[in-house]
Enzyme design. Structure first.
Site, PDB file in Angstrom:
ATOM      1  N   HIS A  16      58.001  18.976 136.475  1.00 31.95           N
ATOM      2  CA  HIS A  16      57.061  18.864 135.074  1.00 31.95           C
ATOM      3  C   HIS A  16      55.802  17.927 135.492  1.00 31.95           C
ATOM      4  O   HIS A  16      55.828  16.719 136.052  1.00 31.95           O
ATOM      5  CB  HIS A  16      58.057  18.602 134.060  1.00 31.95           C
ATOM      6  CG  HIS A  16      57.483  18.463 132.817  1.00 31.95           C
ATOM      7  ND1 HIS A  16      56.564  17.545 132.108  1.00 31.95           N
ATOM      8  CD2 HIS A  16      57.662  19.460 131.763  1.00 31.95           C
ATOM      9  CE1 HIS A  16      56.228  17.895 130.950  1.00 31.95           C
ATOM     10  NE2 HIS A  16      56.652  19.120 130.565  1.00 31.95           N
ATOM     11  N   ASP A  43      64.448  12.932 136.821  1.00 28.66           N
ATOM     12  CA  ASP A  43      63.975  13.504 135.318  1.00 28.66           C
ATOM     13  C   ASP A  43      64.971  14.373 135.132  1.00 28.66           C
ATOM     14  O   ASP A  43      65.193  15.541 135.472  1.00 28.66           O
ATOM     15  CB  ASP A  43      62.447  14.373 135.570  1.00 28.66           C
ATOM     16  CG  ASP A  43      62.191  14.944 134.499  1.00 28.66           C
ATOM     17  OD1 ASP A  43      63.036  15.124 133.422  1.00 28.66           O
ATOM     18  OD2 ASP A  43      60.974  15.361 134.396  1.00 28.66           O
ATOM     19  N   GLN A  57      65.989  18.430 131.372  1.00 27.37           N
ATOM     20  CA  GLN A  57      66.679  19.511 131.329  1.00 27.37           C
ATOM     21  C   GLN A  57      68.145  19.613 131.911  1.00 27.37           C
ATOM     22  O   GLN A  57      68.759  20.877 131.802  1.00 27.37           O
ATOM     23  CB  GLN A  57      65.759  20.860 132.316  1.00 27.37           C
ATOM     24  CG  GLN A  57      64.516  20.920 131.695  1.00 27.37           C
ATOM     25  CD  GLN A  57      64.273  21.560 130.412  1.00 27.37           C
ATOM     26  OE1 GLN A  57      65.145  22.173 129.709  1.00 27.37           O
ATOM     27  NE2 GLN A  57      63.037  21.367 129.716  1.00 27.37           N
ATOM     28  N   LYS A  80      65.512  17.740 122.953  1.00 24.19           N
ATOM     29  CA  LYS A  80      65.788  18.987 123.954  1.00 24.19           C
ATOM     30  C   LYS A  80      67.662  19.037 123.857  1.00 24.19           C
ATOM     31  O   LYS A  80      68.376  19.890 124.302  1.00 24.19           O
ATOM     32  CB  LYS A  80      65.501  18.810 125.375  1.00 24.19           C
ATOM     33  CG  LYS A  80      63.982  18.935 125.613  1.00 24.19           C
ATOM     34  CD  LYS A  80      63.738  18.840 126.867  1.00 24.19           C
ATOM     35  CE  LYS A  80      62.139  18.593 127.247  1.00 24.19           C
ATOM     36  NZ  LYS A  80      61.414  19.681 126.957  1.00 24.19           N
ATOM     37  N   CYS A  82      53.826  23.433 131.549  1.00 31.39           N
ATOM     38  CA  CYS A  82      53.581  21.823 132.185  1.00 31.39           C
ATOM     39  C   CYS A  82      54.045  21.932 133.405  1.00 31.39           C
ATOM     40  O   CYS A  82      54.577  20.747 133.835  1.00 31.39           O
ATOM     41  CB  CYS A  82      54.278  20.937 131.465  1.00 31.39           C
ATOM     42  SG  CYS A  82      53.701  21.079 129.529  1.00 31.39           S
TER      43      CYS A  82
HETATM   44  C1  LIG Z   1      61.811  18.799 133.302  1.00 30.50           C
HETATM   45  C2  LIG Z   1      61.123  18.155 132.137  1.00 30.50           C
HETATM   46  N1  LIG Z   1      60.528  16.994 132.428  1.00 30.50           N
HETATM   47  C3  LIG Z   1      59.976  16.239 131.382  1.00 30.50           C
HETATM   48  C4  LIG Z   1      59.683  16.895 130.155  1.00 30.50           C
HETATM   49  C5  LIG Z   1      59.086  16.064 129.011  1.00 30.50           C
HETATM   50  O1  LIG Z   1      59.764  15.841 128.278  1.00 30.50           O
HETATM   51  P1  LIG Z   1      59.160  15.255 126.825  1.00 30.50           P
HETATM   52  O2  LIG Z   1      58.037  16.028 126.401  1.00 30.50           O
HETATM   53  O3  LIG Z   1      60.128  15.020 125.901  1.00 30.50           O
HETATM   54  O4  LIG Z   1      58.582  13.699 127.056  1.00 30.50           O
HETATM   55  C6  LIG Z   1      60.142  18.196 130.133  1.00 30.50           C
HETATM   56  C7  LIG Z   1      59.636  18.927 128.654  1.00 30.50           C
HETATM   57  O5  LIG Z   1      59.688  19.943 128.553  1.00 30.50           O
HETATM   58  C8  LIG Z   1      60.818  18.765 130.982  1.00 30.50           C
HETATM   59  O6  LIG Z   1      61.192  19.961 130.836  1.00 30.50           O
END
Ligand SMILES: Cc1ncc(COP(=O)(O)O)c(C=O)c1O
Length: 420
Positions: free
Chosen positions: A137, A214, A217, A240, A378
């Site tokens: 992401h 990260d 998900q 999430k 993203c």
């Molecule tokens: C794999 C992953 N990393 C990071 C993020 C960013 O999360 P946040 O917008 O809650 O900071 C997301 C959000 O869609 C994501 O799916």
């Protein structure tokens, strides 16, 4: 299609989810959109909130609110106890060794940025290298690029195959004496690939390199044990996983967090301040400057209670059933390409429809009350890897039903008719 569902239902173990009962916990799911029952299939972007979490937020705001860590009066002590109590719930949920290893952040993005500023800027310099993957992401790419620009650090990228699986031999080959950090996603939001995080962390550790995962998900959908993974940092978001927006977590091994510099300065992150010298508070408070999102943290604690109450393993099994069912149904559709076909996959179904832009797919599905995400999610490098500008993406959670998958499939057939 019906037979696939029948088989799945027949195979369900005792103790499988009572989805109807779960759905009753989520008031928003009874909405109608365009006169059709809402089928909310955009859970990878943000999940919905159960009444239990909403009630917890109301209880806090109506009977427990004050600033924390600052006063001896009843409300301040109550709010502090609940805020810290939520931290302990999160600690147990991810099996962190100590509660001080749980830092509240605004979300995953904020957590990664905290590590970039507190660790990256402090300990990485010109010529050093950070390994990321092609599946990241943007929030696990852009902060590191900012570090590259500032410090002359270099990004190395683990490629993936056509199924969206990382090439682990290539990964192993990226390490050298300059490698200082690995930053990888546990589960790809764009493709659903579940990366073998534990093995990848072990590989990095053999080279003496720390790893940030990260987990945005992963934590909402599967059992995550940070001690078992042995990751050095782990980031995730409350919104999430049935919690509120504006709250997330950076887990860090205590000795890593202790080494890190604070990112933001202000109240609560200090032990003492004079104009000559300021000494910082202990972890995790060193990283929680100013008044934090107290209500959201307590709400996240309630979300953890909720997910524990349902059972994370049961949630994962239900989502897997939905994924298998949807994948089989998609296989019957002509002109549909599933993007992301990893062996080990979370309940994310990214797809393209021949001759139709994903935004048109999303718009027409919305007319049927079906909410999917369209765009690059993203994760533009993932799209580039597959040679497409965007996909439509259905992503499932504990409250989704087989009937909602049917609605999705019927909606896609309608799109095809319109564009046929
Ligand atoms: C794999 C992953 N990393 C990071 C993020 C960013 O999360 P946040 O917008 O809650 O900071 C997301 C959000 O869609 C994501 O799916």
């Amino acid at each position: 299609m019906t037979s696939a569902r029948t088989v799945l239902h027949a195979l369900k173990p005792a103790g499988a989810l009572d989805v109807a009962r779960i759905r009753a916990d989520f008031p928003i799911l009874s909405l109608e959109v365009n006169g059709k029952p809402l089928a909310y299939l955009d859970n990878a972007a943000s999940s919905q909130t159960p009444q239990q979490v909403i009630d917890r937020l109301v209880r806090y705001q109506t009977g427990e609110h004050a600033n924390i860590h600052r006063a001896v009066h009843y409300l301040s002590e109550k709010a502090t106890a609940e805020y810290e109590g939520a931290r302990r719930k999160i600690q147990r949920f991810i099996n962190a060794r100590e509660e001080r290893e749980v830092v509240y952040t605004r979300g995953t993005t904020d957590a990664v940025n905290l590590v970039m500023h507190g660790y990256g800027r402090a300990f990485l310099g010109a010529g050093d290298e950070i390994i990321v993957s092609q599946l990241e992401h943007h929030s696990n790419i852009v902060p590191w690029q900012m570090l590259c620009e500032e410090k002359g650090v270099r990004l190395r990228v683990i490629p993936c195959n056509d199924a969206g699986e990382l090439l682990l031999e290539d990964y192993a080959g990226l390490f050298n004496a300059n490698t200082k950090l690995v930053a990888i996603t546990h589960v790809s939001n764009a493709l659903g690939t579940i990366n073998p995080a534990k093995d990848m962390i072990a590989t990095a550790h053999r080279h003496g390199v720390p790893v940030l995962v990260d987990g945005a998900q992963a934590v909402p959908h599967m059992r995550v044990d940070v001690q078992d993974l042995d990751c050095d940092f782990y980031a995730f978001s409350g919104h999430k996983m049935c919690g509120p927006t504006g709250i997330g977590v950076l887990y860090g091994k205590a000795h890593m967090l202790e080494r890190m510099k604070p990112f933001e300065g202000g109240g609560d992150m200090i032990l003492s301040v004079t104009f000559e010298k300021t000494t910082y508070n202990a972890i995790p408070y060193k990283f929680e400057a100013g008044t934090p999102p107290i209500a959201a943290a307590i709400g996240l604690g309630a979300a953890v209670d909720y997910l524990e109450g349902v059972g994370v393993d049961r949630i994962a099994a239900h989502e897997h059933d939905l994924l298998v069912y949807a994948t089989e149904a998609f296989a019957q559709l002509k002109g549909v390409r599933i993007v992301g076909t990893a062996q080990s996959k979370a309940a994310v179904l990214s797809f393209t429809l021949q001759g139709v832009h994903p935004h048109d797919v999303g718009t027409i599905l919305n007319e049927d009350g079906v909410a999917v995400r369209t765009g690059h999610h993203c994760a533009q490098p993932v799209m580039q890897r597959f040679g497409i500008p965007a996909t439509a993406r259905a992503s499932f959670y504990l409250y989704n039903t087989f009937a909602e998958v049917d609605a999705l499939v019927a909606g896609i057939r309608r799109v095809q008719k319109i564009f046929g």
